[in-house]
Write a protein that holds these residues in place. Structure first.
Motif, PDB file in Angstrom:
ATOM      1  N   ASN A 189       3.854  -8.677  10.628  1.00 12.29           N
ATOM      2  CA  ASN A 189       3.834  -7.164  11.001  1.00 12.29           C
ATOM      3  C   ASN A 189       3.836  -6.318   9.890  1.00 12.29           C
ATOM      4  N   LEU A 190       3.629  -5.035  10.144  1.00 19.23           N
ATOM      5  CA  LEU A 190       3.464  -4.090   8.958  1.00 19.23           C
ATOM      6  C   LEU A 190       4.875  -3.455   8.815  1.00 19.23           C
ATOM      7  N   TYR A 191       5.480  -3.294   7.619  1.00 19.37           N
ATOM      8  CA  TYR A 191       6.518  -2.713   7.373  1.00 19.37           C
ATOM      9  C   TYR A 191       6.463  -1.485   6.409  1.00 19.37           C
ATOM     10  N   ALA A 192       7.403  -0.748   6.393  1.00 16.78           N
ATOM     11  CA  ALA A 192       7.467   0.132   5.264  1.00 16.78           C
ATOM     12  C   ALA A 192       8.823   0.478   4.515  1.00 16.78           C
ATOM     13  N   HIS A 193       8.717   0.629   3.115  1.00 13.09           N
ATOM     14  CA  HIS A 193      10.262   0.664   2.614  1.00 13.09           C
ATOM     15  C   HIS A 193      10.173   2.130   2.054  1.00 13.09           C
ATOM     16  N   ASP A 194      11.239   3.074   2.309  1.00 12.02           N
ATOM     17  CA  ASP A 194      11.478   4.174   2.014  1.00 12.02           C
ATOM     18  C   ASP A 194      11.863   4.286   0.604  1.00 12.02           C
ATOM     19  N   LEU A 195      11.178   4.378  -0.243  1.00  7.84           N
ATOM     20  CA  LEU A 195      11.671   4.455  -1.789  1.00  7.84           C
ATOM     21  C   LEU A 195      12.881   5.796  -2.000  1.00  7.84           C
ATOM     22  N   ALA A 205       0.776  -1.211  -0.011  1.00 10.28           N
ATOM     23  CA  ALA A 205      -0.058  -0.002   0.128  1.00 10.28           C
ATOM     24  C   ALA A 205       0.939   1.105  -0.065  1.00 10.28           C
ATOM     25  N   TRP A 206       0.514   2.378  -0.796  1.00 16.41           N
ATOM     26  CA  TRP A 206       1.163   3.502  -0.935  1.00 16.41           C
ATOM     27  C   TRP A 206       0.909   4.511   0.113  1.00 16.41           C
ATOM     28  N   SER A 207       1.981   5.307   0.528  1.00 16.96           N
ATOM     29  CA  SER A 207       1.820   6.386   1.409  1.00 16.96           C
ATOM     30  C   SER A 207       1.093   7.504   0.268  1.00 16.96           C
ATOM     31  N   PRO A 208       0.348   8.698   0.948  1.00 19.96           N
ATOM     32  CA  PRO A 208      -0.316   9.659  -0.090  1.00 19.96           C
ATOM     33  C   PRO A 208       0.777  10.323  -1.034  1.00 19.96           C
ATOM     34  N   ASP A 209       1.887  10.661  -0.427  1.00 21.19           N
ATOM     35  CA  ASP A 209       2.884  11.315  -1.195  1.00 21.19           C
ATOM     36  C   ASP A 209       3.728  10.251  -2.035  1.00 21.19           C
ATOM     37  N   GLY A 210       3.670   8.911  -2.066  1.00 13.81           N
ATOM     38  CA  GLY A 210       4.280   8.157  -2.935  1.00 13.81           C
ATOM     39  C   GLY A 210       5.865   7.601  -2.497  1.00 13.81           C
ATOM     40  N   ARG A 211       6.098   8.352  -1.456  1.00 14.17           N
ATOM     41  CA  ARG A 211       7.467   7.958  -0.710  1.00 14.17           C
ATOM     42  C   ARG A 211       7.587   6.700  -0.066  1.00 14.17           C
ATOM     43  N   TYR A 212       6.337   6.076   0.547  1.00 14.66           N
ATOM     44  CA  TYR A 212       6.736   4.873   1.276  1.00 14.66           C
ATOM     45  C   TYR A 212       5.839   3.995   0.643  1.00 14.66           C
ATOM     46  N   LEU A 213       6.178   2.604   0.761  1.00 10.53           N
ATOM     47  CA  LEU A 213       5.567   1.510   0.392  1.00 10.53           C
ATOM     48  C   LEU A 213       5.319   0.534   1.711  1.00 10.53           C
ATOM     49  N   LEU A 214       4.118   0.483   2.280  1.00 13.75           N
ATOM     50  CA  LEU A 214       3.742  -0.307   3.283  1.00 13.75           C
ATOM     51  C   LEU A 214       3.332  -1.690   2.825  1.00 13.75           C
ATOM     52  N   PHE A 215       3.714  -2.770   3.605  1.00 17.83           N
ATOM     53  CA  PHE A 215       3.255  -3.826   3.187  1.00 17.83           C
ATOM     54  C   PHE A 215       3.519  -5.002   4.592  1.00 17.83           C
ATOM     55  N   SER A 216       2.755  -6.288   4.505  1.00 20.70           N
ATOM     56  CA  SER A 216       3.042  -7.033   5.520  1.00 20.70           C
ATOM     57  C   SER A 216       4.222  -8.026   5.338  1.00 20.70           C
ATOM     58  N   SER A 217       4.672  -8.555   6.372  1.00 22.83           N
ATOM     59  CA  SER A 217       5.755  -9.514   6.482  1.00 22.83           C
ATOM     60  C   SER A 217       5.980 -10.357   7.658  1.00 22.83           C
ATOM     61  N   ASP A 218       6.131 -11.594   7.410  1.00 22.58           N
ATOM     62  CA  ASP A 218       6.407 -12.355   8.628  1.00 22.58           C
ATOM     63  C   ASP A 218       7.897 -12.791   8.860  1.00 22.58           C
ATOM     64  N   ARG A 219       8.856 -11.727   8.109  1.00 23.96           N
ATOM     65  CA  ARG A 219      10.312 -12.093   8.387  1.00 23.96           C
ATOM     66  C   ARG A 219      10.760 -12.375   9.722  1.00 23.96           C
ATOM     67  N   THR A 220      10.097 -11.898  10.844  1.00 26.46           N
ATOM     68  CA  THR A 220      10.737 -12.253  12.236  1.00 26.46           C
ATOM     69  C   THR A 220       9.920 -13.579  12.670  1.00 26.46           C
ATOM     70  N   GLY A 221       9.005 -14.090  11.986  1.00 26.46           N
ATOM     71  CA  GLY A 221       7.959 -15.244  12.557  1.00 26.46           C
ATOM     72  C   GLY A 221       6.797 -14.972  13.041  1.00 26.46           C
ATOM     73  N   ILE A 222       6.628 -13.500  13.143  1.00 26.77           N
ATOM     74  CA  ILE A 222       5.230 -12.831  13.476  1.00 26.77           C
ATOM     75  C   ILE A 222       4.994 -11.999  12.230  1.00 26.77           C
ATOM     76  N   ASN A 272       4.625  -3.806  16.104  1.00 30.11           N
ATOM     77  CA  ASN A 272       4.937  -4.882  16.737  1.00 30.11           C
ATOM     78  C   ASN A 272       4.131  -5.303  17.638  1.00 30.11           C
ATOM     79  N   VAL A 273       3.468  -6.570  17.066  1.00 32.30           N
ATOM     80  CA  VAL A 273       2.292  -7.037  17.599  1.00 32.30           C
ATOM     81  C   VAL A 273       2.486  -8.467  18.121  1.00 32.30           C
ATOM     82  N   LEU A 274       1.651  -8.766  19.111  1.00 32.43           N
ATOM     83  CA  LEU A 274       1.800 -10.191  19.459  1.00 32.43           C
ATOM     84  C   LEU A 274       1.128 -11.320  18.532  1.00 32.43           C
TER      85      LEU A 274
END
Length: 587
Positions: free
Chosen positions: A514-520, A495-512, A530-532
């Motif tokens: 969570n939501l992450y954001a990539h700064d383009l 999902a994009w941020s309104p200004d197009g700078r960030y792309l948010l997405f979900s990832s289970d990279r730690t085993g749980i 950081n959820v349980l």
């Protein structure tokens, strides 16, 4: 892939005619041309257009056969029928030992199904799972074999089918994970559901492990509890004891005596082992919860009262309302809208729970749903949902899923089915013209496309052979611009941020998850939540104030929100080692 324990022979005989996991309505189409070929242990059947997939299926089936013959029980006699079909737009398979051993696999890859998204090769995973059912349900020793020789393949003389559903499905999920480098035990979705149940004092006793529709997680229960309990037993008592248990059941005159078979195979009854397993889980997850709390937990605002399935939140152009799809378990599935005062409005019933996308400046949504095109095909088409006039069918037989509208409202990015795989496409809504953005490949699948705010780029999740499920950015003709991640975690739902700078997405990279954001701009990867439990399917409000997402809880998924605050995000941790360098056995 589901089964039930029958308490009367009469009911058993009536229900046994249904194959394990047969999806309702998914009959094989007789009005197409079918082809067959043979391998050493299989007769592979496929209809026109599927030969490359069917040839691969035969190869994967022989691999699974060899692995199961070594790790599980003796294989059944004779060739096994393996049918590959592409008449439905959902992922599934089923198996039956009656009247002969037969497996049916539907070609649609499960990249849009979170619980199945961790796989190296979909055919390898599903065939290993279904072939485990065949090995298991066909297995018999002692008095059962001569009875079967005299009376034939009659349902009475298959002792394994008297087993409860959590045993049948638990074994299949266990071996799908044990004999591949992925699967649902190695993944994070089942563990999330179990972890949440333990931490919220909702862990099921063994007598509830087969599951009931009225109690979340419903039909998933037998898969989750059965497979993770089998993994626990294998870890405590050695993997070969799992096969020994099946052999014990196959030789019992009274096949219901599971505790007796378990005591002989594992040295402990299932009842006692289940209690020991629960104690170990409470200790394990209690320690994990303490460490996550020490790091600071995300405490979202939950916007829905009812759980089960509340998915794919999408902010309206006004930023005030949130559309989502819902299945509460007490009402028919529907598209709903959350209003600023918290009121929920049911817009229209729906058949499936795919994402929705708002038309700009109009009280209408675009979505895709499964429809019976005829008696033999269940295909996905585009629908327009209005806040006052219900649902309008836009395509017929187009096999389009997961649409996301361009800012101009005249076209949509979507995913189209393609003979055992899928591709990203652009759909011109006025004409129905479909323009591919990639060539079909059995080694690449796609999911969850989202247009950028300017409409010049498309973020999409791309799966590649080897279990690489990552978020990438394409331009308007399909050229790869960015690869945000490159690992074996399940990275999806951008999902994009309104200004197009960030792309948010979900990832289970730690085993749980969570939501992450990539700064383009900087290329930095940041952790947003950081959820349980689990956080999925983010969407950012047009005014940049909120992030809405699907939030897992003990009674299922809810729609929740947190403030959009990039300053509070922290550097993302590395991908867990068990995913990046998987071993050959379940741990």
């Amino acid at each position: 892939m589901s089964w039930s324990r029958f308490t009367s022979v009469g009911l058993y005989l009536l229900l046994f005619l249904a194959p394990v996991g047969s999806p309702a309505g998914a009959q094989l189409p007789p009005d197409v041309r079918w082809w067959s070929y043979e391998t050493e242990h299989f007769r592979v059947h496929y209809h026109e257009g599927l030969e490359p997939l069917a040839r691969r299926a035969g190869d994967r089936a022989e691999t699974a056969y060899a692995l199961l013959s070594e790790a599980f029980v003796d294989p059944p006699g004779g060739r096994i029928d393996l049918v590959v079909s592409d008449n439905v737009d959902f992922a599934n398979g089923y198996a039956t030992p009656l009247p002969t051993n037969r497996i049916v696999v539907f070609a649609h890859p499960p990249v849009d199904e979170p619980s199945l998204s961790f796989f190296d090769d979909w055919l390898q995973l599903v065939i290993t799972h279904e072939l485990t059912h065949i090995f298991h349900l066909d297995h018999a020793r002692g008095v059962w074999r001569p009875l079967r020789r005299v009376f034939g393949r009659t349902a009475f003389f298959f002792p394994q089918v008297y087993s409860p559903g959590w045993t049948v499905e638990g074994l299949a999920v266990f071996y799908e994970s044990q004999l591949t480098r992925a699967g649902r035990i190695r993944g994070t979705h089942f563990e999330m559901m179990l972890r949440t149940a333990v931490l919220q004092d909702a862990f099921f006793s063994i007598d509830r492990a087969t599951g009931a529709r009225a109690s979340w997680p419903g039909g998933h229960t037998r898969y989750i509890y059965g497979s993770l309990f089998m993994a626990h037993l294998a870890d405590r008592h050695d993997t070969d004891r799992v096969a020994a248990f099946v052999r014990e059941v196959g030789g019992q005159i009274l096949p219901y005596r599971l505790n007796t078979a378990a005591r002989r195979a594992f040295g402990v009854t299932f009842t006692r082992a289940w209690g020991e397993w629960e104690e170990s889980l409470r200790e394990r997850y209690g320690g994990l919860a303490d460490s996550l709390r020490a790091a600071g937990l995300t405490e979202p605002e939950v916007l829905t009262r009812e759980g089960e399935l509340a998915l794919h939140p999408r902010f309206a152009p006004d930023g005030e309302r949130i559309a989502f799809v819902s299945r509460t378990g007490r009402e028919e599935p529907s598209t709903r809208v959350i209003h600023p005062d918290g009121r929920q409005q049911v817009l229209a019933p729906r058949s499936t729970l795919g994402p929705v996308s708002w038309y700009g400046g109009a009280d209408a949504l675009l979505t895709a749903q499964l429809e019976f095109r005829d008696r033999y095909r269940i295909l996905s088409d585009l629908h327009r949902i209005t806040t006052d006039r219900g649902t309008e069918l836009l395509t017929r037989g187009a096999r389009i899923q997961e649409p996301d509208l361009h800012p101009d409202g005249r076209r949509a990015a979507a995913i189209a089915s393609a003979a055992g795989t899928n591709i990203p496409v652009i759909v011109e809504l006025e004409t129905g013209r479909i323009r591919p953005l990639a060539q079909p490949s059995l080694d690449t699948h796609w999911a969850a496309p989202r247009f950028s705010p300017a409409g010049d780029r498309i973020a999409v999740a791309r799966w590649e052979t080897g279990g690489f499920f990552n978020v990438v950015v394409l331009d308007s003709v399909g050229t790869l611009l960015h690869e945000l991640t490159r690992d074996r975690a399940v990275n999806t739902s951008p999902a994009w941020s309104p200004d197009g700078r960030y792309l948010l997405f979900s990832s289970d990279r730690t085993g749980i998850t969570n939501l992450y954001a990539h700064d383009l701009d900087s290329g930095e990867l940041l952790q947003v939540t950081n959820v349980l439990t689990g956080a999925f399917q983010p969407d950012v409000s047009p005014d940049g104030r909120w992030i809405a997402f699907s939030y897992y809880w003990g009674d299922g998924y809810h729609i929740a929100r947190i403030p959009y605050d990039p300053v509070s995000w922290r550097a993302a941790p590395p991908v867990r080692a068990a995913v990046e360098a998987p071993g050959a056995a379940v741990v």
